[in-house]
Design a protein around this motif. Sequence first.
Motif, mmCIF file in Angstrom:
data_model
loop_
_atom_site.group_PDB
_atom_site.id
_atom_site.type_symbol
_atom_site.label_atom_id
_atom_site.label_comp_id
_atom_site.label_asym_id
_atom_site.label_seq_id
_atom_site.Cartn_x
_atom_site.Cartn_y
_atom_site.Cartn_z
ATOM 1 N N VAL B 27 20.521 21.232 44.409
ATOM 2 C CA VAL B 27 21.706 20.714 43.713
ATOM 3 C C VAL B 27 21.710 21.169 42.265
ATOM 4 O O VAL B 27 22.719 21.670 41.750
ATOM 5 C CB VAL B 27 21.769 19.166 43.793
ATOM 6 C CG1 VAL B 27 22.974 18.643 43.021
ATOM 7 C CG2 VAL B 27 21.803 18.702 45.233
ATOM 8 N N SER B 28 20.569 21.035 41.591
ATOM 9 C CA SER B 28 20.576 21.419 40.179
ATOM 10 C C SER B 28 20.777 22.924 40.029
ATOM 11 O O SER B 28 21.395 23.373 39.060
ATOM 12 C CB SER B 28 19.328 20.923 39.442
ATOM 13 O OG SER B 28 18.189 21.528 39.969
ATOM 14 N N LEU B 31 24.449 23.361 40.183
ATOM 15 C CA LEU B 31 25.109 22.926 38.947
ATOM 16 C C LEU B 31 24.917 23.946 37.830
ATOM 17 O O LEU B 31 25.832 24.232 37.058
ATOM 18 C CB LEU B 31 24.597 21.555 38.516
ATOM 19 C CG LEU B 31 24.906 20.390 39.467
ATOM 20 C CD1 LEU B 31 24.310 19.097 38.941
ATOM 21 C CD2 LEU B 31 26.408 20.241 39.672
ATOM 22 N N MET B 32 23.692 24.503 37.769
ATOM 23 C CA MET B 32 23.441 25.533 36.751
ATOM 24 C C MET B 32 24.329 26.733 37.000
ATOM 25 O O MET B 32 24.876 27.323 36.062
ATOM 26 C CB MET B 32 21.975 25.963 36.801
ATOM 27 C CG MET B 32 21.077 24.827 36.394
ATOM 28 S SD MET B 32 19.843 25.176 35.161
ATOM 29 C CE MET B 32 18.835 26.421 35.830
ATOM 30 N N ARG B 34 27.186 26.712 38.461
ATOM 31 C CA ARG B 34 28.567 26.376 38.102
ATOM 32 C C ARG B 34 28.767 26.510 36.590
ATOM 33 O O ARG B 34 29.762 27.060 36.125
ATOM 34 C CB ARG B 34 28.891 24.946 38.551
ATOM 35 C CG ARG B 34 30.395 24.628 38.452
ATOM 36 C CD ARG B 34 30.668 23.146 38.637
ATOM 37 N NE ARG B 34 32.102 22.867 38.657
ATOM 38 C CZ ARG B 34 32.882 22.846 37.574
ATOM 39 N NH1 ARG B 34 32.371 23.125 36.378
ATOM 40 N NH2 ARG B 34 34.174 22.588 37.669
ATOM 41 N N LEU B 35 27.784 26.006 35.819
ATOM 42 C CA LEU B 35 27.876 26.104 34.354
ATOM 43 C C LEU B 35 27.912 27.563 33.900
ATOM 44 O O LEU B 35 28.646 27.928 32.981
ATOM 45 C CB LEU B 35 26.683 25.404 33.703
ATOM 46 C CG LEU B 35 26.757 23.883 33.541
ATOM 47 C CD1 LEU B 35 25.408 23.336 33.079
ATOM 48 C CD2 LEU B 35 27.839 23.501 32.532
ATOM 49 N N HIS B 38 31.369 29.913 34.521
ATOM 50 C CA HIS B 38 32.545 29.880 33.635
ATOM 51 C C HIS B 38 33.821 30.194 34.380
ATOM 52 O O HIS B 38 34.674 30.928 33.872
ATOM 53 C CB HIS B 38 32.390 30.887 32.487
ATOM 54 C CG HIS B 38 31.169 30.631 31.667
ATOM 55 N ND1 HIS B 38 30.299 31.626 31.309
ATOM 56 C CD2 HIS B 38 30.672 29.489 31.135
ATOM 57 C CE1 HIS B 38 29.314 31.111 30.592
ATOM 58 N NE2 HIS B 38 29.511 29.817 30.473
ATOM 59 N N SER B 39 33.937 29.676 35.585
ATOM 60 C CA SER B 39 35.094 30.099 36.363
ATOM 61 C C SER B 39 36.379 29.506 35.789
ATOM 62 O O SER B 39 36.423 28.358 35.362
ATOM 63 C CB SER B 39 34.920 29.777 37.843
ATOM 64 O OG SER B 39 34.909 28.394 38.013
ATOM 65 N N VAL B 40 37.382 30.370 35.773
ATOM 66 C CA VAL B 40 38.676 30.028 35.190
ATOM 67 C C VAL B 40 39.530 29.371 36.262
ATOM 68 O O VAL B 40 39.554 29.819 37.407
ATOM 69 C CB VAL B 40 39.361 31.320 34.672
ATOM 70 C CG1 VAL B 40 40.791 31.047 34.238
ATOM 71 C CG2 VAL B 40 38.542 31.910 33.520
#
Lengths: 475, 220
Positions: B27-28, B31-32, B34-35, B38-40
């Motif tokens: 999961v982490s 999340l990393m 995802r961070l 930088h998806s627009v």
Amino acid sequence: MRVTSQAFRTRAAVALKNVELQRAMAKAKGGFVDKRRVAIEALPEFEQLRSVAREIKEHTLSHLDYYLERFESQVIASGGHVHWARTPAEACEIVVGICGGVGARSVTKGKSMVGEEIAINPALENAGLEVIETDLGEYIIQLAKEPPSHIIAPAVHKTRDQVTDLFQEHHSRYGYNQRVTEIPDIVNEARQVLRDAFLSADVGITGANFLVAETGSTIIVTNEGNGDLTNTLPAVHIVTASIEKVVPTLEDATAILRLLARSATGQEMSSYTTFSTGPRRSTDLDGPKEFHVVLVDNGRSQMLGNEFHEMLRCIRCGACLNHCPVYGAVGGHAYGWVYPGPMGSVLTPLMVGLEKANHLPNACTLNGRCEQVCPMSIPLPKMLRQLRVREFEQRLTPARMRWGLSIWTYLARRPHLYQPVMSILVRLLEILGRKRGRFRYLPFAHGWTKVRDMPAPQGQTFQRAWRQSGDGSRL
Amino acid sequence: MNNNAREQILSDIRRALNRTTSLHKSVSAALMARLAGHSVHVQPVVETDLVNRFIAKSKAVASTVVTVPSLMQVPEAVTQYLTTSSQKLEVVMAPDPLLDDIDWPTSMKIERRQAGRQDVVSITGVFAAIAETGTLVLLSGAHSPTTLNFLPDIHIAIVRRQQIITHIEDVWRQIRSELEGMPRTVNLITGPSRTADIEQTIQLGAHGPRSQHVIVVDAE
């Protein structure tokens, strides 16, 4: 701030007869609604953005601990400090402590609803500091010693004449003895008076519309520029923000920003959207030397786990207030605490306790406009109903209504009883009301007949009519 | 720092989310990612003529805009604007090297520094300008003190054609590629200061600049 939500009924009744308030509210209402509609019609992507925004917030809330820790480490990495406060008292203690630590004497403030929630002004004043609100609306109500009546337009309940009187009363000590009556002159006088405050303040306190986990930035969305003078000129910048304000990335914040100003004021972008990340850098020529963020919980972590967690998506745009017929009629002060209107009727009971605010969820016609206009698709009517259920469960509902509801519940759950009882009642009302065709007074329904007549039933119950038709589609 | 409060808030959050331990590695990692991605998300459609879109959007928010063919014409545009607004030729100017190339007339009194109480007119460059919304982007730094954007009555911003970008997200991409992390302040400025706090009537010039003037330099 003292919670006076229990006086909603009396305060609402007084508000309805307050001529000045009604004049001010009448001026405001259409403007907000029309501007928002025009802005949203001009953005075909609005509905798509709405569902994106909802997803972003739900994702963040379901990993809130992760993003808050990430935000914290990024603030520290950029040279700032992060403080955590469970309660308003803890938050005030932290802010007062920071001010004391730098020997501050005066504080300028940007508009912050969390600041109102934790009642930071009295805490600072008790510690001997001078506190000056710099948002024009907040400044006006600070002079009037009143709480805000709207979350984005705090002085919406004030007419221009009232502002003129307040300025005359309070500005003569700065040498402003002329009575200013035109809006440009009123605004200009506030600008001149507050310049000194901006330039001499030791600490500037702002809120935050968003916190960005990726960068440790806090964002404020403003129009006047007071927030920027507040976070640039004093030597210390303190941000008070609640924990649900965090979003993962700058791109996530941008998506929600496209909804915020449009929903609030009908602007595509407010004049100033400002990202603050840490204190001034070694080569900077201006900016604060210290940067603090105070993260406030105050009941939010509890909401995260219960049926009200969707309320944590709220971005405080005020659209639900602007579209609420009850808010429009009685204004914000009747609600008796910091947050008025539909969002306030959900938040207040959750934050101060249902027993202190159980009238608010009932001050709603369940017309659903708030949910329709909410950029974060928060099911406000559903939550207001849930609070009514809680009110009943906690036995806060008045006894007579409880009995009435209990009898009705008993019957409604037993169709074999409900139908005969109802047909007898309907028959009786029909006979009694045959002459006039309507009732001016009915026992137990005085609240209903006080302002309108009850039409007399016409012969039979709906269920019987339905059965006789033999086919629902023909009805 | 009150560590009790921090720990309790975080553990209350975890309890509310039905988690007792820290995040599972997978999961982490997600999340990393995802961070870092930088998806627009959804963006409004912006027509391809960025300069005209930027100018139209700027005017819609009560900024005034003039276009000049090259940097050489900027002093004339500034002089003309200040004269028409009955202002003295006294400005406080950002110590931005990009403004060094401009040949300012000797009749203009120029100081290169941050703004103070007495300054009436400021001149700055910009980091970028956003066509989507008519927004100026200014980053704090040695060459661009933030007070210039807010204290004076008049803010004149000089925007070069190639600085005009399409969407807000393009700013983030540009910051990530050109800078090491965020500056202290990113100012997205869309029109002059305004308030509607008195009878919901829009009045310009609340606490920030009363006038936002933009000079677009239309050279490649």
